[in-house]
Design a protein around this motif. Sequence first.
Motif, PDB file in Angstrom:
ATOM      1  N   SER A   1       0.836  -1.186   0.000  1.00  0.00           N
ATOM      2  CA  SER A   1       0.000   0.000   0.000  1.00  0.00           C
ATOM      3  C   SER A   1       0.877   1.244   0.000  1.00  0.00           C
ATOM      4  CB  SER A   1      -0.892   0.000   1.246  1.00  0.00           C
ATOM      5  OG  SER A   1      -1.480   1.263   1.433  1.00  0.00           O
ATOM      6  N   PRO A   2       0.594   2.220  -0.861  1.00  0.00           N
ATOM      7  CA  PRO A   2       1.398   3.440  -0.867  1.00  0.00           C
ATOM      8  C   PRO A   2       1.244   4.227   0.427  1.00  0.00           C
ATOM      9  CG  PRO A   2      -0.515   3.709  -2.272  1.00  0.00           C
ATOM     10  CD  PRO A   2      -0.477   2.270  -1.846  1.00  0.00           C
ATOM     11  N   VAL A   3       0.100   4.117   1.071  1.00  0.00           N
ATOM     12  CA  VAL A   3      -0.134   4.845   2.319  1.00  0.00           C
ATOM     13  C   VAL A   3       0.751   4.279   3.425  1.00  0.00           C
ATOM     14  CG1 VAL A   3      -1.847   5.504   4.042  1.00  0.00           C
ATOM     15  CG2 VAL A   3      -2.506   5.341   1.642  1.00  0.00           C
ATOM     16  N   GLN A   4       0.750   2.970   3.595  1.00  0.00           N
ATOM     17  CA  GLN A   4       1.563   2.361   4.642  1.00  0.00           C
ATOM     18  C   GLN A   4       3.040   2.563   4.376  1.00  0.00           C
ATOM     19  OE1 GLN A   4       0.210   1.072   7.492  1.00  0.00           O
ATOM     20  NE2 GLN A   4       2.337   1.283   8.126  1.00  0.00           N
ATOM     21  N   GLU A   5       3.440   2.507   3.110  1.00  0.00           N
ATOM     22  CA  GLU A   5       4.833   2.732   2.747  1.00  0.00           C
ATOM     23  C   GLU A   5       5.273   4.144   3.146  1.00  0.00           C
ATOM     24  OE1 GLU A   5       7.409   2.315  -1.334  1.00  0.00           O
ATOM     25  OE2 GLU A   5       5.508   1.251  -1.183  1.00  0.00           O
ATOM     26  N   LEU A   6       4.427   5.134   2.891  1.00  0.00           N
ATOM     27  CA  LEU A   6       4.734   6.516   3.255  1.00  0.00           C
ATOM     28  C   LEU A   6       4.798   6.685   4.769  1.00  0.00           C
ATOM     29  CD1 LEU A   6       5.098   9.528   2.528  1.00  0.00           C
ATOM     30  CD2 LEU A   6       2.615   9.710   2.650  1.00  0.00           C
ATOM     31  N   ILE A   7       3.829   6.141   5.484  1.00  0.00           N
ATOM     32  CA  ILE A   7       3.796   6.250   6.947  1.00  0.00           C
ATOM     33  C   ILE A   7       5.046   5.624   7.556  1.00  0.00           C
ATOM     34  CG2 ILE A   7       2.597   5.453   9.021  1.00  0.00           C
ATOM     35  CD1 ILE A   7      -0.025   5.775   7.413  1.00  0.00           C
ATOM     36  N   ASP A   8       5.438   4.456   7.073  1.00  0.00           N
ATOM     37  CA  ASP A   8       6.622   3.785   7.597  1.00  0.00           C
ATOM     38  C   ASP A   8       7.883   4.617   7.385  1.00  0.00           C
ATOM     39  OD1 ASP A   8       5.036   1.673   8.365  1.00  0.00           O
ATOM     40  OD2 ASP A   8       5.576   0.405   6.645  1.00  0.00           O
ATOM     41  N   GLN A   9       8.025   5.194   6.193  1.00  0.00           N
ATOM     42  CA  GLN A   9       9.223   5.972   5.895  1.00  0.00           C
ATOM     43  C   GLN A   9       9.276   7.274   6.691  1.00  0.00           C
ATOM     44  OE1 GLN A   9      11.844   4.998   4.127  1.00  0.00           O
ATOM     45  NE2 GLN A   9      10.831   3.039   3.823  1.00  0.00           N
ATOM     46  N   VAL A  10       8.159   7.968   6.826  1.00  0.00           N
ATOM     47  CA  VAL A  10       8.136   9.213   7.598  1.00  0.00           C
ATOM     48  C   VAL A  10       8.414   8.923   9.069  1.00  0.00           C
ATOM     49  CG1 VAL A  10       6.654  11.098   8.394  1.00  0.00           C
ATOM     50  CG2 VAL A  10       6.679  10.485   5.980  1.00  0.00           C
ATOM     51  N   ASN A  11       7.842   7.867   9.608  1.00  0.00           N
ATOM     52  CA  ASN A  11       8.101   7.511  11.003  1.00  0.00           C
ATOM     53  C   ASN A  11       9.551   7.082  11.219  1.00  0.00           C
ATOM     54  OD1 ASN A  11       5.512   8.099  11.841  1.00  0.00           O
ATOM     55  ND2 ASN A  11       4.788   6.014  11.521  1.00  0.00           N
ATOM     56  N   PHE A  12      10.162   6.480  10.228  1.00  0.00           N
ATOM     57  CA  PHE A  12      11.554   6.044  10.349  1.00  0.00           C
ATOM     58  C   PHE A  12      12.514   7.236  10.359  1.00  0.00           C
ATOM     59  CE2 PHE A  12      15.572   4.793   8.335  1.00  0.00           C
ATOM     60  CZ  PHE A  12      16.008   3.849   9.238  1.00  0.00           C
ATOM     61  N   TYR A  13      12.334   8.181   9.409  1.00  0.00           N
ATOM     62  CA  TYR A  13      13.265   9.309   9.287  1.00  0.00           C
ATOM     63  C   TYR A  13      12.955  10.467  10.239  1.00  0.00           C
ATOM     64  CZ  TYR A  13      15.285   7.179   5.145  1.00  0.00           C
ATOM     65  OH  TYR A  13      15.930   6.331   4.289  1.00  0.00           O
ATOM     66  N   LYS A  14      11.701  10.618  10.654  1.00  0.00           N
ATOM     67  CA  LYS A  14      11.281  11.703  11.541  1.00  0.00           C
ATOM     68  C   LYS A  14      11.796  13.065  11.070  1.00  0.00           C
ATOM     69  CE  LYS A  14      11.027   8.768  15.641  1.00  0.00           C
ATOM     70  NZ  LYS A  14      10.792   7.598  14.902  1.00  0.00           N
ATOM     71  N   PRO A  15      11.403  13.486   9.860  1.00  0.00           N
ATOM     72  CA  PRO A  15      11.933  14.744   9.310  1.00  0.00           C
ATOM     73  C   PRO A  15      11.264  15.970   9.937  1.00  0.00           C
ATOM     74  CG  PRO A  15      10.292  13.867   7.843  1.00  0.00           C
ATOM     75  CD  PRO A  15      10.464  12.847   8.948  1.00  0.00           C
ATOM     76  N   ILE A  16      11.931  17.108   9.763  1.00  0.00           N
ATOM     77  CA  ILE A  16      11.350  18.385  10.177  1.00  0.00           C
ATOM     78  C   ILE A  16      10.524  18.966   9.027  1.00  0.00           C
ATOM     79  CG2 ILE A  16      11.903  20.748  10.863  1.00  0.00           C
ATOM     80  CD1 ILE A  16      14.400  19.589  12.235  1.00  0.00           C
ATOM     81  N   ARG A  17      11.013  18.752   7.792  1.00  0.00           N
ATOM     82  CA  ARG A  17      10.299  19.223   6.590  1.00  0.00           C
ATOM     83  C   ARG A  17      10.129  18.056   5.614  1.00  0.00           C
ATOM     84  NH1 ARG A  17      13.503  23.175   3.677  1.00  0.00           N
ATOM     85  NH2 ARG A  17      15.212  21.870   4.350  1.00  0.00           N
ATOM     86  N   ILE A  18       9.035  18.084   4.856  1.00  0.00           N
ATOM     87  CA  ILE A  18       8.777  17.076   3.821  1.00  0.00           C
ATOM     88  C   ILE A  18       8.482  17.806   2.517  1.00  0.00           C
ATOM     89  CG2 ILE A  18       7.277  15.210   3.035  1.00  0.00           C
ATOM     90  CD1 ILE A  18       6.690  14.581   5.943  1.00  0.00           C
ATOM     91  N   LYS A  19       9.180  17.422   1.461  1.00  0.00           N
ATOM     92  CA  LYS A  19       8.933  17.959   0.130  1.00  0.00           C
ATOM     93  C   LYS A  19       8.291  16.845  -0.690  1.00  0.00           C
ATOM     94  CE  LYS A  19      11.236  19.727  -3.971  1.00  0.00           C
ATOM     95  NZ  LYS A  19      12.535  20.014  -4.585  1.00  0.00           N
ATOM     96  N   VAL A  20       7.103  17.092  -1.243  1.00  0.00           N
ATOM     97  CA  VAL A  20       6.356  16.081  -1.991  1.00  0.00           C
ATOM     98  C   VAL A  20       6.345  16.443  -3.473  1.00  0.00           C
ATOM     99  CG1 VAL A  20       4.123  14.952  -2.272  1.00  0.00           C
ATOM    100  CG2 VAL A  20       4.897  15.605   0.006  1.00  0.00           C
TER     101      VAL A  20
END
Length: 82
Positions: free
Chosen positions: A39-58
Amino acid sequence: MKNNSRFVAIRNQSDASLLEVFFLDVIQEKFDWMCGWSSPVQELIDQVNFYKPIRIKVTIDSVGGDAMYGLAIYNFLKRCDA
């Protein structure tokens, strides 16, 4: 022949505060015989939780997809602290 396309491409800069997210395919759930359902949603959630960024560029380069997944991604990014 195995299709190696990814729903979400993630690139973490040397500056750990920025996480770049690329949607490069149709936004929908897909099945791969080697990995099963993804799922693209779960893939995104996993990556954001792993890196814990301050900013996200989409960056979106998609021809469309499932509106339910698009709204889930939008809602997650809206609630995200980054």
